[in-house]
Design a protein around this motif. Structure first.
Motif, PDB file in Angstrom:
ATOM      1  N   THR A 137       0.762  -0.979   0.149  1.00 35.71           N
ATOM      2  CA  THR A 137      -0.113   0.136   0.245  1.00 35.71           C
ATOM      3  C   THR A 137       1.038   0.941  -0.054  1.00 35.71           C
ATOM      4  OG1 THR A 137      -0.075  -0.396   2.284  1.00 35.71           O
ATOM      5  CG2 THR A 137      -1.837  -1.256   1.709  1.00 35.71           C
ATOM      6  N   MET A 138       2.078   1.168   0.381  1.00 39.96           N
ATOM      7  CA  MET A 138       3.235   2.227  -0.071  1.00 39.96           C
ATOM      8  C   MET A 138       3.135   3.210   1.573  1.00 39.96           C
ATOM      9  SD  MET A 138       5.259   1.551  -2.564  1.00 39.96           S
ATOM     10  CE  MET A 138       5.046  -0.432  -3.045  1.00 39.96           C
ATOM     11  N   THR A 139       2.169   3.334   2.154  1.00 39.87           N
ATOM     12  CA  THR A 139       2.603   3.910   3.609  1.00 39.87           C
ATOM     13  C   THR A 139       3.395   4.403   3.781  1.00 39.87           C
ATOM     14  OG1 THR A 139       0.837   1.828   4.553  1.00 39.87           O
ATOM     15  CG2 THR A 139      -0.448   3.722   3.454  1.00 39.87           C
ATOM     16  N   ASP A 140       4.454   3.354   4.168  1.00 38.90           N
ATOM     17  CA  ASP A 140       5.537   4.208   5.529  1.00 38.90           C
ATOM     18  C   ASP A 140       6.762   4.113   4.820  1.00 38.90           C
ATOM     19  OD1 ASP A 140       7.922   1.628   4.497  1.00 38.90           O
ATOM     20  OD2 ASP A 140       4.929   0.908   5.253  1.00 38.90           O
ATOM     21  N   ASP A 141       7.957   4.828   4.976  1.00 41.33           N
ATOM     22  CA  ASP A 141       8.881   5.555   3.965  1.00 41.33           C
ATOM     23  C   ASP A 141       9.451   4.630   3.181  1.00 41.33           C
ATOM     24  OD1 ASP A 141       8.068   8.522   4.630  1.00 41.33           O
ATOM     25  OD2 ASP A 141       9.485   8.670   6.399  1.00 41.33           O
ATOM     26  N   TYR A 142      10.253   3.448   4.080  1.00 40.11           N
ATOM     27  CA  TYR A 142      10.690   2.312   3.528  1.00 40.11           C
ATOM     28  C   TYR A 142      10.492   2.235   1.635  1.00 40.11           C
ATOM     29  CZ  TYR A 142      13.101  -1.882   2.462  1.00 40.11           C
ATOM     30  OH  TYR A 142      13.474  -2.833   1.562  1.00 40.11           O
ATOM     31  N   SER A 143       8.763   1.540   1.899  1.00 44.22           N
ATOM     32  CA  SER A 143       8.177   1.059   0.984  1.00 44.22           C
ATOM     33  C   SER A 143       7.783   2.289  -0.088  1.00 44.22           C
ATOM     34  CB  SER A 143       6.258   0.702   1.096  1.00 44.22           C
ATOM     35  OG  SER A 143       6.783  -0.483   2.233  1.00 44.22           O
ATOM     36  N   THR A 144       7.704   3.106  -0.009  1.00 43.79           N
ATOM     37  CA  THR A 144       7.831   4.322  -0.992  1.00 43.79           C
ATOM     38  C   THR A 144       9.249   4.706  -1.269  1.00 43.79           C
ATOM     39  OG1 THR A 144       7.555   6.065   0.219  1.00 43.79           O
ATOM     40  CG2 THR A 144       5.603   5.334   0.068  1.00 43.79           C
ATOM     41  N   ARG A 145      10.457   5.186  -0.805  1.00 43.64           N
ATOM     42  CA  ARG A 145      11.508   5.208  -1.119  1.00 43.64           C
ATOM     43  C   ARG A 145      12.283   3.978  -2.137  1.00 43.64           C
ATOM     44  NH1 ARG A 145      15.118   8.891   2.700  1.00 43.64           N
ATOM     45  NH2 ARG A 145      16.074   9.206   0.932  1.00 43.64           N
ATOM     46  N   MET A 146      11.798   2.674  -1.504  1.00 41.93           N
ATOM     47  CA  MET A 146      12.400   1.836  -2.007  1.00 41.93           C
ATOM     48  C   MET A 146      11.841   0.939  -3.270  1.00 41.93           C
ATOM     49  SD  MET A 146      15.093  -0.722  -2.413  1.00 41.93           S
ATOM     50  CE  MET A 146      15.773  -0.724  -0.566  1.00 41.93           C
ATOM     51  N   ASP A 147      10.228   1.576  -3.682  1.00 43.40           N
ATOM     52  CA  ASP A 147      10.247   1.407  -5.245  1.00 43.40           C
ATOM     53  C   ASP A 147      10.298   2.889  -5.493  1.00 43.40           C
ATOM     54  OD1 ASP A 147       7.091   0.615  -6.530  1.00 43.40           O
ATOM     55  OD2 ASP A 147       7.715   2.832  -6.563  1.00 43.40           O
ATOM     56  N   ALA A 148      10.351   3.811  -5.607  1.00 43.66           N
ATOM     57  CA  ALA A 148      11.417   5.071  -5.968  1.00 43.66           C
ATOM     58  C   ALA A 148      12.635   5.200  -6.753  1.00 43.66           C
ATOM     59  CB  ALA A 148      11.503   6.624  -5.448  1.00 43.66           C
ATOM     60  N   THR A 149      13.148   4.506  -5.478  1.00 42.18           N
ATOM     61  CA  THR A 149      14.581   3.810  -5.933  1.00 42.18           C
ATOM     62  C   THR A 149      15.034   2.592  -7.118  1.00 42.18           C
ATOM     63  OG1 THR A 149      15.285   3.760  -3.414  1.00 42.18           O
ATOM     64  CG2 THR A 149      17.492   2.453  -5.112  1.00 42.18           C
ATOM     65  N   ILE A 150      14.382   2.062  -6.970  1.00 47.02           N
ATOM     66  CA  ILE A 150      14.163   0.767  -7.671  1.00 47.02           C
ATOM     67  C   ILE A 150      13.112   1.580  -9.181  1.00 47.02           C
ATOM     68  CG2 ILE A 150      13.217  -1.448  -8.976  1.00 47.02           C
ATOM     69  CD1 ILE A 150      13.115  -2.316  -6.161  1.00 47.02           C
ATOM     70  N   ARG A 151      12.334   1.943  -9.306  1.00 52.08           N
ATOM     71  CA  ARG A 151      11.771   2.627 -10.495  1.00 52.08           C
ATOM     72  C   ARG A 151      13.124   3.962 -11.400  1.00 52.08           C
ATOM     73  NH1 ARG A 151       6.813   0.002 -11.568  1.00 52.08           N
ATOM     74  NH2 ARG A 151       6.408  -0.165  -9.877  1.00 52.08           N
TER      75      ARG A 151
END
Length: 470
Positions: A396-410
């Motif tokens: 659900t990308m509701t925490d910093d780690y999930s959102t930043r890791m997603d952005a890092t990969i993309r």
């Protein structure tokens, strides 16, 4: 300074610095391994070292040997018992149970590590640190106080240097954590034996207590480790447990891999990776960073046998072949850090690269979770190659780690799609990223979005459908 006290200082320094390494190693399965955990351990070590120096200097120097013998006896008990796998598991388990409903601040693994360093490692270092000021009672009368203090600190520090190297590079690597704990206890027992043998009033009872504690230490460390684990080294404790459908490989208390007895298939995310990579495996080269249990090629790989696995654990292949896969490995195994391996192999040569690296149940090592590393992976893909990255995060990308890791990969690859193997919801789950390599310039291609004033989406979708029908 007398020779016997020089020996005691060297051995004490060797053992005390080994305690730092053992604190990090024994806590890996509970709090992970990173710069954050190391900083807490080192800071705690230095704090209690300073307290021990200060308090030891205030002790009655006439009772120095008696105090040292008592401190060493207690230190052997703390190191042997408090650092044993059984106690550490109980300690972190109770803390997690107590703080489970107290919010994320108290139920924080780093805070729990701080408690371990304060309550278990701290008193041990505090007692051992007193050795340096107490050793000054053995200084020659002709030496100045400054020279005596300088010599004692220098000798102990030399022991620290040796302890870091021997514990990390020799004991943990070749013999495992349990034996490393026992050997460090043996060093402290040697110090105690020297003091007792040289004392005018020999306290043999104290020596017998130390021998008894050593025997118990061996059993609850080495004996328990041999019973629980197939492998224990500087990186991991590994064991295989049977399940209703097959076998599971447990590394550092976390499920690392699974194979079904019937068809050697793995977890759902592993099967999804197979579908993506092995569609046309002939004359293809594949690289797997983070071997797990080698389950990617445990079953039929449709001829895709040119697979190279890379992992830091040197015992992983033996454990897998003998107890997990129960057959020879399909592929080549190289012992190396993932990033170091890519740097040593600069050519874009792999048609598929799988990144599945974790230090515990969900944490990716820091140096393998950055844009620079992701771009390094992309640069090693052959033209048209596919990178598959397994991340455990919140879909659900509701925490910093999930959102930043997603952005890092993309931001590191030109094209990425995701597969939520375990569904969408506010929980940690496997998220698979299927990514294509960057253009040769090394920067993502920025595409324009569709808008109301054009019909580009209709044309593009029509062309794409025609292409896939072929």
């Amino acid at each position: 300074m007398k020779k016997l006290m020089i020996t005691v200082l060297l051995l004490e320094g060797l053992a005390s610095s080994g305690v730092q390494m053992l604190a990090v190693r024994q806590s890996v399965g509970f709090v992970g391994a990173s710069v954050l955990t190391m900083s807490i351990v080192v800071a705690s070590f230095l704090l209690f070292l300073a307290l021990g120096y200060a308090h030891g200097g205030r002790k009655n120097q006439s009772d120095a040997r008696k105090i040292l013998a008592r401190n060493l006896t207690i230190s052997i008990a703390i190191l042997g018992g408090g650092f044993s796998y059984g106690f550490v598991e109980l300690f972190y388990g109770l803390l997690n149970q107590i703080t489970r409903d107290m919010g994320s601040v108290l139920n924080n693994p780093l805070l729990h590590l701080g408690f371990f360093c304060t309550l278990i490692m701290g008193p041990l270092i505090y007692l051992l640190a007193q050795t340096v000021p107490l050793a000054l009672s053995e200084a020659r009368k002709s030496d100045t106080k400054g020279k005596s203090a300088g010599d004692a600190t220098a000798i102990s520090t030399l022991g620290n240097v040796a302890g870091c190297l021997i514990t990390g590079l020799v004991l943990l690597y070749w013999f495992g954590a349990a034996m490393a704990i026992f050997i460090n206890c043996l060093l402290l027992a040697t110090c105690l034996l020297i003091l007792v043998s040289q004392s005018k009033q020999k306290n043999y009872a104290q020596g017998f207590v130390a021998v008894f504690v050593l025997a118990v230490t061996y059993e609850i460390n080495v004996g328990l480790s041999d019973h629980l684990f197939l492998s224990s080294n500087a990186y991991a404790d590994s064991r295989v447990v049977p399940t209703d459908e097959g076998r599971m490989l447990i590394i550092n208390r976390s499920p690392a891999s699974f194979v079904k007895e019937a068809d050697q298939s793995g977890w759902g995310y592993v099967e999804e990776i197979k579908k993506a990579l092995f569609t046309n495996p002939q004359n293809q080269k594949y690289l797997v960073l983070g071997a797990g249990g080698f389950s990617l090629t445990a079953a039929d790989t449709k001829g895709a046998l040119d697979v190279t696995y890379v992992d830091v654990d040197p015992d992983l292949k033996t454990v897998a072949e003998q107890s997990f896969l129960k057959r020879p490995l399909n592929g080549e195994f190289i012992v190396s850090d993932a990033r170091a391996f890519l740097l040593k192999n600069p050519l874009p040569q792999w048609n598929g690269i799988v990144v599945d690296v974790f230090s515990n149940a969900s944490q990716i090592p820091i140096h393998l979770s950055t844009t620079e590393f992701m771009q390094l992976v992309g640069s090693r893909l052959a033209p048209g190659g596919l990178a598959v990255l397994n991340v455990i995060a919140d879909p659900t990308m509701t925490d910093d780690y999930s959102t930043r890791m997603d952005a890092t990969i993309r931001n590191s690859f030109s094209r990425c799609v995701t597969d939520l193997v375990q569904g969408y919801g506010p929980k940690e789950a496997n998220i698979l990223y299927f990514c294509r390599s960057l253009p040769s310039a090394g920067k993502p291609t920025l595409l324009s979005s569709y808008s109301d004033d054009t019909i580009q989406s209709g044309i593009d979708s029509y062309v794409a459908s025609l292409r896939h029908k072929k």
